[in-house]
Design a protein around this motif. Structure first.
Motif, PDB file in Angstrom:
ATOM      1  N   LEU A  15       2.543 -13.153   3.870  1.00 30.52           N
ATOM      2  CA  LEU A  15       1.392 -13.831   3.279  1.00 30.52           C
ATOM      3  C   LEU A  15       0.063 -13.285   3.767  1.00 30.52           C
ATOM      4  O   LEU A  15      -0.811 -12.925   2.967  1.00 30.52           O
ATOM      5  CB  LEU A  15       1.478 -15.332   3.579  1.00 30.52           C
ATOM      6  CG  LEU A  15       0.216 -16.149   3.251  1.00 30.52           C
ATOM      7  CD1 LEU A  15       0.000 -16.227   1.747  1.00 30.52           C
ATOM      8  CD2 LEU A  15       0.302 -17.540   3.858  1.00 30.52           C
ATOM      9  N   ILE A  16      -0.130 -13.213   5.081  1.00 25.81           N
ATOM     10  CA  ILE A  16      -1.430 -12.808   5.618  1.00 25.81           C
ATOM     11  C   ILE A  16      -1.711 -11.347   5.323  1.00 25.81           C
ATOM     12  O   ILE A  16      -2.803 -10.989   4.852  1.00 25.81           O
ATOM     13  CB  ILE A  16      -1.502 -13.079   7.136  1.00 25.81           C
ATOM     14  CG1 ILE A  16      -1.344 -14.582   7.417  1.00 25.81           C
ATOM     15  CG2 ILE A  16      -2.823 -12.566   7.696  1.00 25.81           C
ATOM     16  CD1 ILE A  16      -2.437 -15.444   6.821  1.00 25.81           C
ATOM     17  N   ALA A  17      -0.742 -10.464   5.580  1.00 23.05           N
ATOM     18  CA  ALA A  17      -0.969  -9.035   5.351  1.00 23.05           C
ATOM     19  C   ALA A  17      -1.198  -8.739   3.880  1.00 23.05           C
ATOM     20  O   ALA A  17      -2.094  -7.956   3.528  1.00 23.05           O
ATOM     21  CB  ALA A  17       0.213  -8.229   5.873  1.00 23.05           C
ATOM     22  N   SER A  18      -0.415  -9.337   3.008  1.00 21.59           N
ATOM     23  CA  SER A  18      -0.603  -9.069   1.575  1.00 21.59           C
ATOM     24  C   SER A  18      -1.933  -9.625   1.088  1.00 21.59           C
ATOM     25  O   SER A  18      -2.607  -8.998   0.254  1.00 21.59           O
ATOM     26  CB  SER A  18       0.559  -9.648   0.760  1.00 21.59           C
ATOM     27  OG  SER A  18       0.673 -11.045   0.922  1.00 21.59           O
ATOM     28  N   SER A  19      -2.361 -10.769   1.628  1.00 24.80           N
ATOM     29  CA  SER A  19      -3.666 -11.319   1.250  1.00 24.80           C
ATOM     30  C   SER A  19      -4.789 -10.419   1.752  1.00 24.80           C
ATOM     31  O   SER A  19      -5.787 -10.204   1.058  1.00 24.80           O
ATOM     32  CB  SER A  19      -3.829 -12.735   1.814  1.00 24.80           C
ATOM     33  OG  SER A  19      -2.905 -13.627   1.219  1.00 24.80           O
ATOM     34  N   MET A  20      -4.631  -9.890   2.969  1.00 28.36           N
ATOM     35  CA  MET A  20      -5.616  -8.937   3.469  1.00 28.36           C
ATOM     36  C   MET A  20      -5.697  -7.726   2.546  1.00 28.36           C
ATOM     37  O   MET A  20      -6.797  -7.245   2.211  1.00 28.36           O
ATOM     38  CB  MET A  20      -5.251  -8.491   4.886  1.00 28.36           C
ATOM     39  CG  MET A  20      -5.445  -9.538   5.956  1.00 28.36           C
ATOM     40  SD  MET A  20      -5.087  -8.900   7.623  1.00 28.36           S
ATOM     41  CE  MET A  20      -6.481  -7.788   7.859  1.00 28.36           C
ATOM     42  N   ALA A  21      -4.543  -7.208   2.133  1.00 28.75           N
ATOM     43  CA  ALA A  21      -4.530  -6.034   1.262  1.00 28.75           C
ATOM     44  C   ALA A  21      -5.233  -6.316  -0.055  1.00 28.75           C
ATOM     45  O   ALA A  21      -6.028  -5.501  -0.541  1.00 28.75           O
ATOM     46  CB  ALA A  21      -3.084  -5.594   1.018  1.00 28.75           C
ATOM     47  N   HIS A  22      -4.943  -7.479  -0.655  1.00 24.17           N
ATOM     48  CA  HIS A  22      -5.607  -7.840  -1.916  1.00 24.17           C
ATOM     49  C   HIS A  22      -7.116  -7.938  -1.724  1.00 24.17           C
ATOM     50  O   HIS A  22      -7.896  -7.474  -2.570  1.00 24.17           O
ATOM     51  CB  HIS A  22      -5.056  -9.172  -2.441  1.00 24.17           C
ATOM     52  CG  HIS A  22      -3.673  -9.090  -3.002  1.00 24.17           C
ATOM     53  ND1 HIS A  22      -3.349  -8.271  -4.069  1.00 24.17           N
ATOM     54  CD2 HIS A  22      -2.526  -9.734  -2.652  1.00 24.17           C
ATOM     55  CE1 HIS A  22      -2.052  -8.422  -4.351  1.00 24.17           C
ATOM     56  NE2 HIS A  22      -1.535  -9.298  -3.506  1.00 24.17           N
ATOM     57  N   ALA A  23      -7.543  -8.550  -0.618  1.00 25.27           N
ATOM     58  CA  ALA A  23      -8.978  -8.711  -0.361  1.00 25.27           C
ATOM     59  C   ALA A  23      -9.644  -7.364  -0.079  1.00 25.27           C
ATOM     60  O   ALA A  23     -10.774  -7.104  -0.520  1.00 25.27           O
ATOM     61  CB  ALA A  23      -9.193  -9.669   0.813  1.00 25.27           C
ATOM     62  N   ILE A  24      -8.962  -6.501   0.660  1.00 25.89           N
ATOM     63  CA  ILE A  24      -9.499  -5.167   0.950  1.00 25.89           C
ATOM     64  C   ILE A  24      -9.627  -4.359  -0.334  1.00 25.89           C
ATOM     65  O   ILE A  24     -10.637  -3.681  -0.566  1.00 25.89           O
ATOM     66  CB  ILE A  24      -8.591  -4.440   1.968  1.00 25.89           C
ATOM     67  CG1 ILE A  24      -8.737  -5.085   3.357  1.00 25.89           C
ATOM     68  CG2 ILE A  24      -8.930  -2.954   2.045  1.00 25.89           C
ATOM     69  CD1 ILE A  24      -7.709  -4.613   4.369  1.00 25.89           C
ATOM     70  N   ARG A  25      -8.600  -4.436  -1.185  1.00 20.90           N
ATOM     71  CA  ARG A  25      -8.648  -3.731  -2.465  1.00 20.90           C
ATOM     72  C   ARG A  25      -9.801  -4.240  -3.329  1.00 20.90           C
ATOM     73  O   ARG A  25     -10.554  -3.450  -3.909  1.00 20.90           O
ATOM     74  CB  ARG A  25      -7.336  -3.943  -3.213  1.00 20.90           C
ATOM     75  CG  ARG A  25      -6.207  -3.070  -2.761  1.00 20.90           C
ATOM     76  CD  ARG A  25      -5.723  -2.258  -3.971  1.00 20.90           C
ATOM     77  NE  ARG A  25      -4.480  -1.590  -3.666  1.00 20.90           N
ATOM     78  CZ  ARG A  25      -4.385  -0.445  -3.017  1.00 20.90           C
ATOM     79  NH1 ARG A  25      -5.470   0.149  -2.549  1.00 20.90           N
ATOM     80  NH2 ARG A  25      -3.202   0.106  -2.804  1.00 20.90           N
ATOM     81  N   ARG A  26      -9.923  -5.558  -3.408  1.00 22.59           N
ATOM     82  CA  ARG A  26     -10.957  -6.147  -4.257  1.00 22.59           C
ATOM     83  C   ARG A  26     -12.345  -5.717  -3.820  1.00 22.59           C
ATOM     84  O   ARG A  26     -13.221  -5.438  -4.654  1.00 22.59           O
ATOM     85  CB  ARG A  26     -10.851  -7.674  -4.204  1.00 22.59           C
ATOM     86  CG  ARG A  26     -11.852  -8.392  -5.111  1.00 22.59           C
ATOM     87  CD  ARG A  26     -11.783  -9.890  -4.938  1.00 22.59           C
ATOM     88  NE  ARG A  26     -12.133 -10.307  -3.576  1.00 22.59           N
ATOM     89  CZ  ARG A  26     -12.288 -11.570  -3.203  1.00 22.59           C
ATOM     90  NH1 ARG A  26     -12.111 -12.548  -4.080  1.00 22.59           N
ATOM     91  NH2 ARG A  26     -12.601 -11.864  -1.950  1.00 22.59           N
ATOM     92  N   GLY A  27     -12.558  -5.614  -2.510  1.00 25.25           N
ATOM     93  CA  GLY A  27     -13.882  -5.287  -2.002  1.00 25.25           C
ATOM     94  C   GLY A  27     -14.116  -3.815  -1.735  1.00 25.25           C
ATOM     95  O   GLY A  27     -15.222  -3.437  -1.323  1.00 25.25           O
ATOM     96  N   GLY A  28     -13.086  -2.969  -1.938  1.00 25.51           N
ATOM     97  CA  GLY A  28     -13.234  -1.554  -1.624  1.00 25.51           C
ATOM     98  C   GLY A  28     -13.523  -1.321  -0.151  1.00 25.51           C
ATOM     99  O   GLY A  28     -14.331  -0.460   0.212  1.00 25.51           O
ATOM    100  N   LEU A  29     -12.843  -2.060   0.719  1.00 23.81           N
ATOM    101  CA  LEU A  29     -13.156  -2.056   2.149  1.00 23.81           C
ATOM    102  C   LEU A  29     -12.421  -0.974   2.924  1.00 23.81           C
ATOM    103  O   LEU A  29     -12.707  -0.750   4.096  1.00 23.81           O
ATOM    104  CB  LEU A  29     -12.842  -3.435   2.744  1.00 23.81           C
ATOM    105  CG  LEU A  29     -13.502  -4.626   2.012  1.00 23.81           C
ATOM    106  CD1 LEU A  29     -13.070  -5.934   2.641  1.00 23.81           C
ATOM    107  CD2 LEU A  29     -15.007  -4.485   2.016  1.00 23.81           C
ATOM    108  N   ALA A  30     -11.456  -0.318   2.284  1.00 22.70           N
ATOM    109  CA  ALA A  30     -10.741   0.790   2.908  1.00 22.70           C
ATOM    110  C   ALA A  30     -10.329   1.776   1.823  1.00 22.70           C
ATOM    111  O   ALA A  30     -10.082   1.386   0.672  1.00 22.70           O
ATOM    112  CB  ALA A  30      -9.512   0.288   3.668  1.00 22.70           C
ATOM    113  N   ARG A  31     -10.222   3.038   2.213  1.00 26.37           N
ATOM    114  CA  ARG A  31      -9.822   4.064   1.244  1.00 26.37           C
ATOM    115  C   ARG A  31      -8.332   4.010   0.975  1.00 26.37           C
ATOM    116  O   ARG A  31      -7.883   4.257  -0.153  1.00 26.37           O
ATOM    117  CB  ARG A  31     -10.206   5.455   1.783  1.00 26.37           C
ATOM    118  CG  ARG A  31      -9.809   6.612   0.868  1.00 26.37           C
ATOM    119  CD  ARG A  31     -10.072   7.951   1.523  1.00 26.37           C
ATOM    120  NE  ARG A  31      -9.296   8.130   2.756  1.00 26.37           N
ATOM    121  CZ  ARG A  31      -8.003   8.502   2.790  1.00 26.37           C
ATOM    122  NH1 ARG A  31      -7.343   8.732   1.652  1.00 26.37           N
ATOM    123  NH2 ARG A  31      -7.383   8.650   3.947  1.00 26.37           N
TER     124      ARG A  31
END
Length: 313
Positions: A15-31
């Motif tokens: 849950l936490i890791a996948s939510s982080m990934a979705h949030a990072i993707r949405r914000g363009g926070l990592a390449r």
């Protein structure tokens, strides 16, 4: 929103890791986002959903070249995991975690990290009763708190950079000492979960109340106990075993309060009960005023609302 990290490695894809990934993707926070999970099924699901760019067969492979490594596994597994990834961490990388306990995690992880790698323990106070890679969503951390507990292995630059990431994912960020974190969480999360597990267990064992009645009439307070008690059993087993002292302390205080209420009920002390419930009701109003829940009917939790959150996980 500017990119904060180049490559993020998520170790554990629940849950936490996948939510982080979705949030990072949405914000363009990592390449780039690399993931690892213990089971092939979870790794395949993560790729199918597409919240990671690639998955690896081992945690050691996942962390290679990453400038941020997130340990998102039960706290009891973090020591062995740190030992595995330690030799493969890139110089200058930051390692963080999302565990509900901090002193035990620091003791287990820090000795395995090489010089030149910053360790910034963290804990997002957000979650649901659901688990697994399909349970994540980008807004999980919106207006929720993330607590960072820097150690002597935390450089100011690494702490500031990780703070920016959590804030960009929607979190409010605070810093505190690891021991204080564990005491606070014993109050707001760990002991309430233990009580919820106990209450559901009591109902399960009452011979005079059938399971069908428990389910049928659960639109009362029991329903909310079952929501909390549905949380991941492995994670919570490890929480209680690793935050033993603080949990037992708060549980002792809870028992004293419970005995006082028992006495008031036995003696018919209505004024004591009314005064006690008035004080505790004010705590609920404070949580709503702080924006950590809503006063909407049914707590704002309609059927199937995935943003349902609890204080900690």
């Amino acid at each position: 929103m500017p990119q904060i990290y180049d490559r993020v490695a998520l170790i554990g894809l629940g849950l936490i890791a996948s939510s982080m990934a979705h949030a990072i993707r949405r914000g363009g926070l990592a390449r780039d986002i690399t993931g690892y999970a213990q089971t092939a099924e979870t790794r395949a699901t993560a790729l199918e959903i597409g919240f990671v760019d690639r998955v690896t067969e081992t945690a050691a492979q996942a962390v290679q070249g990453a400038d941020l490594v997130v340990l998102a596994v039960p706290v009891g597994a973090m020591g062995n995991l740190a030992a595995e990834i330690g030799p493969h961490l890139a110089p200058g990388a930051t390692v963080t975690d999302v565990g509900s306990v901090k002193q035990a995690v620091i003791a287990a992880v820090a000795p395995h990290l090489p010089p030149g790698v910053a360790f910034v323990p963290g804990h997002p106070l957000a979650g649901t009763e659901y688990s697994g890679p399909r349970s994540g969503f980008a807004t999980l951390f919106q207006n929720r708190w993330c607590l960072l507990t820097p150690t002597e292995r935390s450089t100011p630059a690494a702490v500031a950079r990780l703070r920016r990431l959590w804030e960009a994912m929607g979190s409010n960020v605070d810093e505190m000492d690891a021991a204080h974190h564990d005491l606070v969480l014993a109050v707001v999360s760990h002991t309430p979960h233990l009580i919820a597990y106990t209450m559901v267990g009591v109902a399960d064992h009452l011979q005079q109340v059938s399971n069908s009645e428990v389910i049928k009439y659960s639109a009362s307070g029991f329903r909310d106990f079952t929501r909390i008690a549905a949380s991941d059993p492995t994670m919570w087993r490890d929480v209680f075993l690793t935050n033993k002292e603080a949990t037992l302390d708060i549980l002792g205080r809870f028992t004293e309060e419970l005995f006082a209420l028992q006495r008031a009920i036995r003696l018919g002390d209505g004024p004591h009960l009314h005064e006690y419930f008035t004080r505790t009701r004010a705590v609920r109003r404070g949580i709503i005023e702080a924006g950590q829940d809503t006063a909407a009917p049914d707590f704002g939790r309609g059927a199937g609302v995935r943003a349902d959150t609890k204080p900690a996980e």
